[in-house]
Design a protein around this motif. Sequence first.
Motif, PDB file in Angstrom:
ATOM      1  N   GLY A 229       0.807  -1.207   0.000  1.00 37.28           N
ATOM      2  CA  GLY A 229       0.000   0.000   0.000  1.00 37.28           C
ATOM      3  C   GLY A 229       0.842   1.261   0.000  1.00 37.28           C
ATOM      4  N   ILE A 230       1.893   1.270   0.808  1.00 39.60           N
ATOM      5  CA  ILE A 230       2.785   2.436   0.855  1.00 39.60           C
ATOM      6  C   ILE A 230       3.438   2.647  -0.504  1.00 39.60           C
ATOM      7  CG2 ILE A 230       4.933   3.295   1.869  1.00 39.60           C
ATOM      8  CD1 ILE A 230       4.058   1.843   4.475  1.00 39.60           C
ATOM      9  N   ARG A 231       3.875   1.555  -1.110  1.00 40.25           N
ATOM     10  CA  ARG A 231       4.490   1.658  -2.447  1.00 40.25           C
ATOM     11  C   ARG A 231       3.513   2.238  -3.452  1.00 40.25           C
ATOM     12  NH1 ARG A 231       6.902  -3.788  -4.686  1.00 40.25           N
ATOM     13  NH2 ARG A 231       4.679  -4.349  -4.626  1.00 40.25           N
ATOM     14  N   ALA A 232       2.224   1.948  -3.280  1.00 42.35           N
ATOM     15  CA  ALA A 232       1.203   2.444  -4.200  1.00 42.35           C
ATOM     16  C   ALA A 232       0.700   3.837  -3.827  1.00 42.35           C
ATOM     17  CB  ALA A 232       0.033   1.462  -4.237  1.00 42.35           C
ATOM     18  N   GLY A 233       1.249   4.416  -2.762  1.00 43.17           N
ATOM     19  CA  GLY A 233       0.871   5.768  -2.386  1.00 43.17           C
ATOM     20  C   GLY A 233      -0.264   5.849  -1.389  1.00 43.17           C
ATOM     21  N   ARG A 234      -0.661   4.711  -0.821  1.00 41.38           N
ATOM     22  CA  ARG A 234      -1.749   4.717   0.154  1.00 41.38           C
ATOM     23  C   ARG A 234      -1.195   4.786   1.578  1.00 41.38           C
ATOM     24  NH1 ARG A 234      -3.264   0.583  -3.405  1.00 41.38           N
ATOM     25  NH2 ARG A 234      -2.700  -1.037  -1.897  1.00 41.38           N
ATOM     26  N   THR A 235      -2.009   5.323   2.484  1.00 39.24           N
ATOM     27  CA  THR A 235      -1.650   5.368   3.898  1.00 39.24           C
ATOM     28  C   THR A 235      -2.082   4.066   4.558  1.00 39.24           C
ATOM     29  OG1 THR A 235      -1.929   7.777   3.965  1.00 39.24           O
ATOM     30  CG2 THR A 235      -1.972   6.591   6.082  1.00 39.24           C
ATOM     31  N   PRO A 236      -1.200   3.409   5.278  1.00 40.44           N
ATOM     32  CA  PRO A 236      -1.581   2.142   5.918  1.00 40.44           C
ATOM     33  C   PRO A 236      -2.730   2.333   6.900  1.00 40.44           C
ATOM     34  CG  PRO A 236       0.800   2.459   5.975  1.00 40.44           C
ATOM     35  CD  PRO A 236       0.194   3.750   5.529  1.00 40.44           C
ATOM     36  N   THR A 237      -3.596   1.344   6.992  1.00 42.94           N
ATOM     37  CA  THR A 237      -4.688   1.351   7.950  1.00 42.94           C
ATOM     38  C   THR A 237      -4.480   0.222   8.952  1.00 42.94           C
ATOM     39  OG1 THR A 237      -6.031  -0.090   6.533  1.00 42.94           O
ATOM     40  CG2 THR A 237      -6.306   2.292   6.267  1.00 42.94           C
ATOM     41  N   GLY A 238      -5.291   0.204   9.994  1.00 43.88           N
ATOM     42  CA  GLY A 238      -5.159  -0.822  11.016  1.00 43.88           C
ATOM     43  C   GLY A 238      -4.317  -0.355  12.181  1.00 43.88           C
ATOM     44  N   THR A 239      -4.190  -1.212  13.170  1.00 46.62           N
ATOM     45  CA  THR A 239      -3.490  -0.870  14.402  1.00 46.62           C
ATOM     46  C   THR A 239      -2.015  -1.210  14.294  1.00 46.62           C
ATOM     47  OG1 THR A 239      -5.477  -1.331  15.693  1.00 46.62           O
ATOM     48  CG2 THR A 239      -3.386  -1.304  16.884  1.00 46.62           C
ATOM     49  N   ALA A 240      -1.181  -0.275  14.727  1.00 44.37           N
ATOM     50  CA  ALA A 240       0.263  -0.509  14.786  1.00 44.37           C
ATOM     51  C   ALA A 240       0.780   0.060  16.102  1.00 44.37           C
ATOM     52  CB  ALA A 240       0.973   0.155  13.611  1.00 44.37           C
ATOM     53  N   PRO A 241       1.315  -0.763  16.983  1.00 44.08           N
ATOM     54  CA  PRO A 241       1.899  -0.246  18.225  1.00 44.08           C
ATOM     55  C   PRO A 241       3.015   0.739  17.906  1.00 44.08           C
ATOM     56  CG  PRO A 241       1.700  -2.631  18.310  1.00 44.08           C
ATOM     57  CD  PRO A 241       1.417  -2.233  16.896  1.00 44.08           C
ATOM     58  N   SER A 242       3.202   1.710  18.776  1.00 42.48           N
ATOM     59  CA  SER A 242       4.241   2.711  18.568  1.00 42.48           C
ATOM     60  C   SER A 242       5.622   2.129  18.879  1.00 42.48           C
ATOM     61  CB  SER A 242       4.007   3.921  19.479  1.00 42.48           C
ATOM     62  OG  SER A 242       4.216   3.564  20.840  1.00 42.48           O
ATOM     63  N   TYR A 243       6.640   2.826  18.450  1.00 44.53           N
ATOM     64  CA  TYR A 243       8.015   2.426  18.761  1.00 44.53           C
ATOM     65  C   TYR A 243       8.200   2.322  20.273  1.00 44.53           C
ATOM     66  CZ  TYR A 243      13.119   2.644  18.949  1.00 44.53           C
ATOM     67  OH  TYR A 243      14.434   2.373  19.196  1.00 44.53           O
ATOM     68  N   GLU A 244       7.666   3.324  20.997  1.00 40.11           N
ATOM     69  CA  GLU A 244       7.827   3.341  22.452  1.00 40.11           C
ATOM     70  C   GLU A 244       7.103   2.167  23.104  1.00 40.11           C
ATOM     71  OE1 GLU A 244       8.802   7.166  20.779  1.00 40.11           O
ATOM     72  OE2 GLU A 244       6.971   5.951  20.597  1.00 40.11           O
ATOM     73  N   GLU A 245       5.940   1.815  22.589  1.00 39.01           N
ATOM     74  CA  GLU A 245       5.196   0.680  23.146  1.00 39.01           C
ATOM     75  C   GLU A 245       5.963  -0.626  22.972  1.00 39.01           C
ATOM     76  OE1 GLU A 245       0.530   2.026  22.692  1.00 39.01           O
ATOM     77  OE2 GLU A 245       1.625   1.368  20.901  1.00 39.01           O
ATOM     78  N   GLN A 247       9.231  -0.905  22.690  1.00 42.33           N
ATOM     79  CA  GLN A 247      10.376  -0.822  23.597  1.00 42.33           C
ATOM     80  C   GLN A 247       9.988  -1.205  25.018  1.00 42.33           C
ATOM     81  OE1 GLN A 247      13.312  -0.967  22.193  1.00 42.33           O
ATOM     82  NE2 GLN A 247      14.199   0.955  22.888  1.00 42.33           N
ATOM     83  N   ARG A 248       8.789  -0.748  25.428  1.00 47.41           N
ATOM     84  CA  ARG A 248       8.357  -1.043  26.796  1.00 47.41           C
ATOM     85  C   ARG A 248       8.118  -2.536  27.010  1.00 47.41           C
ATOM     86  NH1 ARG A 248       5.712   4.059  26.397  1.00 47.41           N
ATOM     87  NH2 ARG A 248       3.765   3.109  25.676  1.00 47.41           N
ATOM     88  N   LEU A 249       7.816  -3.257  25.966  1.00 47.04           N
ATOM     89  CA  LEU A 249       7.619  -4.696  26.107  1.00 47.04           C
ATOM     90  C   LEU A 249       8.887  -5.399  26.556  1.00 47.04           C
ATOM     91  CD1 LEU A 249       5.462  -5.509  22.946  1.00 47.04           C
ATOM     92  CD2 LEU A 249       4.689  -5.392  25.318  1.00 47.04           C
ATOM     93  N   SER A 250      10.026  -4.825  26.227  1.00 46.85           N
ATOM     94  CA  SER A 250      11.293  -5.417  26.654  1.00 46.85           C
ATOM     95  C   SER A 250      11.855  -4.726  27.886  1.00 46.85           C
ATOM     96  CB  SER A 250      12.326  -5.342  25.503  1.00 46.85           C
ATOM     97  OG  SER A 250      12.570  -4.007  25.132  1.00 46.85           O
ATOM     98  N   GLY A 251      11.057  -3.833  28.509  1.00 48.77           N
ATOM     99  CA  GLY A 251      11.474  -3.178  29.730  1.00 48.77           C
ATOM    100  C   GLY A 251      12.498  -2.080  29.510  1.00 48.77           C
ATOM    101  N   ARG A 252      12.555  -1.575  28.285  1.00 44.74           N
ATOM    102  CA  ARG A 252      13.532  -0.530  27.963  1.00 44.74           C
ATOM    103  C   ARG A 252      12.810   0.716  27.484  1.00 44.74           C
ATOM    104  NH1 ARG A 252      16.888  -3.848  23.674  1.00 44.74           N
ATOM    105  NH2 ARG A 252      17.845  -1.834  23.288  1.00 44.74           N
ATOM    106  N   GLY A 253      13.383   1.850  27.750  1.00 39.70           N
ATOM    107  CA  GLY A 253      12.823   3.119  27.303  1.00 39.70           C
ATOM    108  C   GLY A 253      13.124   3.365  25.846  1.00 39.70           C
ATOM    109  N   ALA A 254      12.568   4.437  25.315  1.00 44.11           N
ATOM    110  CA  ALA A 254      12.761   4.756  23.911  1.00 44.11           C
ATOM    111  C   ALA A 254      14.185   5.255  23.649  1.00 44.11           C
ATOM    112  CB  ALA A 254      11.756   5.813  23.473  1.00 44.11           C
ATOM    113  N   SER A 255      14.709   4.931  22.483  1.00 47.33           N
ATOM    114  CA  SER A 255      15.999   5.451  22.038  1.00 47.33           C
ATOM    115  C   SER A 255      15.808   5.872  20.589  1.00 47.33           C
ATOM    116  CB  SER A 255      17.093   4.397  22.181  1.00 47.33           C
ATOM    117  OG  SER A 255      16.765   3.228  21.450  1.00 47.33           O
ATOM    118  N   SER A 256      16.859   5.827  19.795  1.00 50.02           N
ATOM    119  CA  SER A 256      16.709   6.271  18.414  1.00 50.02           C
ATOM    120  C   SER A 256      15.842   5.284  17.640  1.00 50.02           C
ATOM    121  CB  SER A 256      18.097   6.362  17.760  1.00 50.02           C
ATOM    122  OG  SER A 256      18.735   5.096  17.802  1.00 50.02           O
ATOM    123  N   PRO A 257      14.968   5.787  16.753  1.00 42.81           N
ATOM    124  CA  PRO A 257      14.103   4.904  15.980  1.00 42.81           C
ATOM    125  C   PRO A 257      14.916   3.920  15.139  1.00 42.81           C
ATOM    126  CG  PRO A 257      13.369   7.181  15.819  1.00 42.81           C
ATOM    127  CD  PRO A 257      14.712   7.210  16.475  1.00 42.81           C
ATOM    128  N   GLY A 258      14.348   2.707  15.001  1.00 45.97           N
ATOM    129  CA  GLY A 258      15.022   1.708  14.194  1.00 45.97           C
ATOM    130  C   GLY A 258      14.016   0.883  13.417  1.00 45.97           C
TER     131      GLY A 258
END
Length: 258
Positions: A229-245, A247-258
């Motif tokens: 969809g992104i390749r075709a120019g569309r915005t993804p839909t649906g649920t996506a946990p955030s980077y910070e969320e 990170q919290r699953l592993s007990g670590r705070g946010a750092s640089s995006p990866g």
Amino acid sequence: MTRAFAGLHHADEPLLLPNAWDHASALALAAHGFRAIGTTSLAVAAAAGLPDGVGATRDQTLHLALTLGSEPFWLSVDAEDGFSDDPDEVAEFARELASVGAAGINLEDGLGPAGRHAAKIAAVRAAAPDLFVNARTDTHWLGDGDDDETLARLDAYQEAGADGVFVPGLTDPARIAALVRRLDVPLNILYTPAGPSVPHLADLGVRRISLGSLLYRRALGAALEAAAGIRAGRTPTGTAPSYEEIQRLSGRGASSPG
């Protein structure tokens, strides 16, 4: 066997067991209220670039159990056929799983000799008596689904000490109900979108409902749809946990995006 985990198979509602493939997926499922999590051998194998069901992922399976065994949920490990035809070697693997905190093990017969699988179950029961042994027969998964053979195999596995039995591929409501009536231990059925719903399976007497590789395959499908969809120019839909969320699953705070 861990009494609390075993008790989930005898509660008012059947145990709905989602199957995780790594630390993040397991922790995310637990955070949504699932008290017990299974693993899926397909995803473990796929992550390592190995085929599923051929005994190639013993080390990867044990590593995942080590990663998840100390987390605050009951863990049941999909161990294929125990990664050996030798009951003593399977028992040793089960002992290792129990030592890292697993509450259950799922062992499949792959339509090998029923006597050999029963011997594995008995060996696991002796070596790791606190481990819930879910004995799987593949009569409906790999075979022709013969009811007499299914029952004969399950009888042998019950007699060997299985705490529960699993018949993936069985979806006919009448046959499920008939099997429930013949068994002395909880019946586990693999959920499929084309089969009975979870409430229907509960009404039939099923005590454990596994999701198998479904969540992993759905996640992979969603990733492919988003990328296309992104390749075709569309915005993804649906649920996506955030980077910070994540990170919290592993007990670590946010750092640089990866």
